[in-house]
Design a protein around this motif. Structure first.
Motif, short mmCIF file in Angstrom:
data_model
loop_
_atom_site.label_atom_id
_atom_site.label_comp_id
_atom_site.label_asym_id
_atom_site.label_seq_id
_atom_site.Cartn_x
_atom_site.Cartn_y
_atom_site.Cartn_z
N ALA A 109 33.01 40.27 41.91
CA ALA A 109 33.22 39.20 42.92
C ALA A 109 33.85 37.69 42.24
O ALA A 109 34.96 37.40 42.93
CB ALA A 109 32.09 38.80 43.59
N VAL A 135 35.75 37.63 39.80
CA VAL A 135 37.14 37.97 39.40
C VAL A 135 38.17 37.96 40.58
O VAL A 135 39.22 37.43 40.60
CB VAL A 135 37.26 39.49 38.86
CG1 VAL A 135 38.85 39.77 38.88
CG2 VAL A 135 36.94 39.36 37.36
N VAL A 136 37.72 38.61 41.76
CA VAL A 136 38.33 38.47 43.14
C VAL A 136 38.92 37.07 43.26
O VAL A 136 39.97 36.50 43.48
CB VAL A 136 37.53 39.11 44.22
CG1 VAL A 136 38.37 38.97 45.35
CG2 VAL A 136 37.47 40.58 43.68
N VAL A 137 37.66 36.32 43.46
CA VAL A 137 37.91 34.90 44.02
C VAL A 137 38.89 33.97 42.91
O VAL A 137 39.80 33.26 43.21
CB VAL A 137 36.68 34.20 44.22
CG1 VAL A 137 36.86 32.67 44.55
CG2 VAL A 137 35.93 34.91 45.22
N LEU A 178 41.02 34.91 40.51
CA LEU A 178 42.50 35.62 40.48
C LEU A 178 43.25 34.85 41.69
O LEU A 178 44.37 34.80 41.74
CB LEU A 178 42.49 37.01 40.48
CG LEU A 178 42.37 37.64 39.23
CD1 LEU A 178 42.29 39.01 39.10
CD2 LEU A 178 43.07 36.86 38.07
N ALA A 179 42.56 34.98 42.81
CA ALA A 179 43.05 34.63 44.18
C ALA A 179 43.35 32.92 43.91
O ALA A 179 44.49 32.41 44.30
CB ALA A 179 42.07 34.52 45.32
N ILE A 180 42.35 32.26 43.38
CA ILE A 180 42.67 30.70 42.97
C ILE A 180 43.92 30.59 42.25
O ILE A 180 44.76 29.63 42.30
CB ILE A 180 41.39 30.27 42.42
CG1 ILE A 180 40.25 30.06 43.44
CG2 ILE A 180 41.80 28.70 41.90
CD1 ILE A 180 39.01 29.82 42.85
N ILE A 181 43.96 31.52 41.07
CA ILE A 181 45.02 31.39 40.03
C ILE A 181 46.26 31.69 40.92
O ILE A 181 47.47 30.97 40.57
CB ILE A 181 44.86 32.38 38.90
CG1 ILE A 181 43.54 31.97 38.10
CG2 ILE A 181 46.20 32.55 38.11
CD1 ILE A 181 43.50 32.90 36.81
N VAL A 182 46.30 32.59 41.64
CA VAL A 182 47.75 33.04 42.48
C VAL A 182 47.98 31.70 43.32
O VAL A 182 49.04 31.35 43.65
CB VAL A 182 47.25 34.23 43.26
CG1 VAL A 182 48.63 34.35 44.17
CG2 VAL A 182 47.41 35.43 42.24
N THR A 183 46.93 31.06 43.82
CA THR A 183 47.33 30.11 44.95
C THR A 183 47.87 28.69 44.00
O THR A 183 48.81 28.22 44.41
CB THR A 183 46.06 29.69 45.40
OG1 THR A 183 45.43 30.55 45.94
CG2 THR A 183 46.33 28.41 46.47
N PHE A 232 40.74 33.60 31.93
CA PHE A 232 39.70 34.67 32.40
C PHE A 232 39.54 35.97 32.01
O PHE A 232 38.14 36.26 32.02
CB PHE A 232 40.46 34.91 33.96
CG PHE A 232 39.90 34.88 35.14
CD1 PHE A 232 38.99 33.78 35.29
CD2 PHE A 232 39.65 35.74 35.99
CE1 PHE A 232 38.01 33.39 36.60
CE2 PHE A 232 38.93 35.63 37.16
CZ PHE A 232 38.09 34.51 37.24
N MET A 233 40.28 36.33 31.35
CA MET A 233 39.95 37.79 30.70
C MET A 233 39.05 37.53 29.68
O MET A 233 38.02 38.53 29.46
CB MET A 233 41.19 38.37 30.03
CG MET A 233 42.19 39.02 30.86
SD MET A 233 43.55 39.87 29.74
CE MET A 233 44.91 39.72 31.13
N ALA A 281 50.99 29.14 35.36
CA ALA A 281 49.55 29.72 35.15
C ALA A 281 49.00 28.96 34.31
O ALA A 281 48.07 29.53 33.64
CB ALA A 281 49.67 31.46 35.20
N PHE A 315 49.40 28.91 40.93
CA PHE A 315 50.58 29.31 40.38
C PHE A 315 51.58 29.33 41.73
O PHE A 315 52.81 28.75 41.42
CB PHE A 315 50.61 30.83 40.18
CG PHE A 315 52.25 31.31 39.79
CD1 PHE A 315 52.36 31.04 38.43
CD2 PHE A 315 52.91 31.93 40.50
CE1 PHE A 315 53.85 31.31 38.04
CE2 PHE A 315 54.12 32.48 40.04
CZ PHE A 315 54.73 32.22 39.02
N ILE A 364 45.28 33.32 33.27
CA ILE A 364 44.87 34.72 33.16
C ILE A 364 43.99 34.95 31.91
O ILE A 364 43.23 35.75 32.09
CB ILE A 364 45.99 35.58 33.57
CG1 ILE A 364 46.48 35.02 34.74
CG2 ILE A 364 45.41 36.83 33.93
CD1 ILE A 364 47.71 35.86 35.42
#
Lengths: 98, 269
Positions: free
Chosen positions: A69, A71-73, A75-80, A30-31, A88, A82, A27
């Motif tokens: 766009a 960031v949305v994808v 972060l979804a990948i990071i959540v998956t 990503f920031m 993470a 995790f 994360i």
């Protein structure tokens, strides 16, 4: 003043790049990418005023849209990741290594 | 003059906050620092005759993207802090060197470049003002890119939904299943509550059983671990030993998924 803005932009970009290289938390990495995108936008806006052309601002606007766009994808990948690996950290996602 | 002052104040703030993003150990602090950088950049856009971008920066970046970051941080676990182990040897050192070299190049290049006087946006926005000029460009010359953007946004929304969706592989456990599992397990009763004493009423105090012995299971394992790590142990050696033992209890980090499942079972008990 243009020079000052551009140097600030370069500084922020370099700090972001360094963060991408040295941090291990996905994360935070990503920031840092977002930080680099922001630095680019600053350069766009600065040049837009320097040359008296609005297109730089339009491009910066598109960069923001694409960043949203991304960031949305991302972060979804990071959540998956995790969810499956319980971590993470970018070091733990290494199944494709060998 | 006003612009110079604004620039220097915000330059210092944004560079400091950017360094904070990189060097803060906790991801939440990094997120807050990133918010600071983005707000300073929004003000810099406003100063540079780009009020539209300043508004978009605040709404999209600090409003939406930072919220998303914080949301995912809370989801993934705030304390998922970095491991500071270097996988590649000397990577951190060389990354710092590379960043420094890049900054030097940028400063030398821009410092030596000679720019003509700023043209300013007065002429570009002469017809109908700033917002109208932006809109004119966006909906004539860049209208195709603008339309493509909508496809991109829809794809991103769909992608996020697909990625974040979790297919349920097994039947959801009903209350009947849970209760059967509880009575087949080794503890049909709920876990004992934490102890409250005359001098403490914190949940990290283990309870005492009727015979005076310490009930280790009355303290949450994670709280016990926190206490041991931060040295918040009670003075009573018996209680301290119990907390320490509880913290080591199945203390392997790798078994987290398992212990989480167990913990949620504990809640239903």
């Amino acid at each position: 003043m243009t020079t000052h803005y551009l140097i600030l932009s370069g500084l922020l970009f370099a700090i972001g790049a360094m963060g991408v290289l040295i941090r291990r938390n996905a994360i935070v990495v990503f920031m840092c990418v977002e930080l680099m995108l922001n630095a680019c936008n600053l350069a766009f806006v600065t040049f837009s005023r320097q040359v008296g052309n609005l297109e730089g601002q339009i491009i910066a606007f598109f960069v923001m849209v694409v960043a949203a766009a991304e960031v949305v994808v991302g972060l979804a990948i990071i959540v998956t990741i995790f969810r499956t690996r319980r971590s993470a950290s970018v070091d733990d996602a290494n199944l494709l290594k060998y | 003059m006003g612009e110079t002052i604004t620039f220097w104040v915000l330059a210092v703030v944004s560079v400091g906050a950017a360094l904070g993003v990189v060097f803060n150990r906790k991801a939440v602090y990094s997120a807050l620092m990133l918010g600071t950088v983005m707000l300073s950049l929004a003000v810099l856009y406003a100063v540079q005759d780009a009020p539209f971008l300043a508004a978009v920066q605040i709404i999209v970046y600090t409003g939406a993207i930072m919220m998303l970051f914080l949301f995912v941080l809370m989801l993934v676990g705030v304390d998922s802090s970095d491991s500071f182990v270097e996988t590649l040897k000397g990577q951190r050192f060389w990354a710092a060197i590379a960043a420094l070299g890049f900054v030097t190049l940028i400063v030398l290049a821009f410092g030596n470049a000679i720019f003509a006087d700023e043209v300013g946006l007065a002429q570009a926005t002469a017809q109908g003002g700033y917002i109208r000029s932006i809109a004119l460009l966006l909906f004539t010359k860049y209208v195709f890119a603008f339309e493509i953007t909508s496809a991109l946004l829809i794809t991103a929304a769909l992608g996020a939904m697909v990625l974040a969706h979790r297919e349920r592989l097994t039947e959801k456990a009903t209350q009947k299943d849970l209760s059967r599992a509880r009575f087949l397990g080794d503890r049909p009763s709920p876990l004992p509550g934490p102890g409250t004493y005359a001098r403490n009423n914190a949940i990290d105090m283990p309870a005492l059983l009727p015979d005076g012995s310490v009930a280790e299971s009355s303290v949450n394992r994670y709280i016990a671990r926190y206490d041991v790590e931060h040295g918040h142990l009670p003075e009573d050696p018996k209680l301290a030993a119990a907390i320490r033992h509880r913290a080591d209890d199945e203390g392997s980090e790798s078994g987290d998924a398992e212990s989480n499942a167990e913990e949620s079972n504990g809640v239903t008990k």
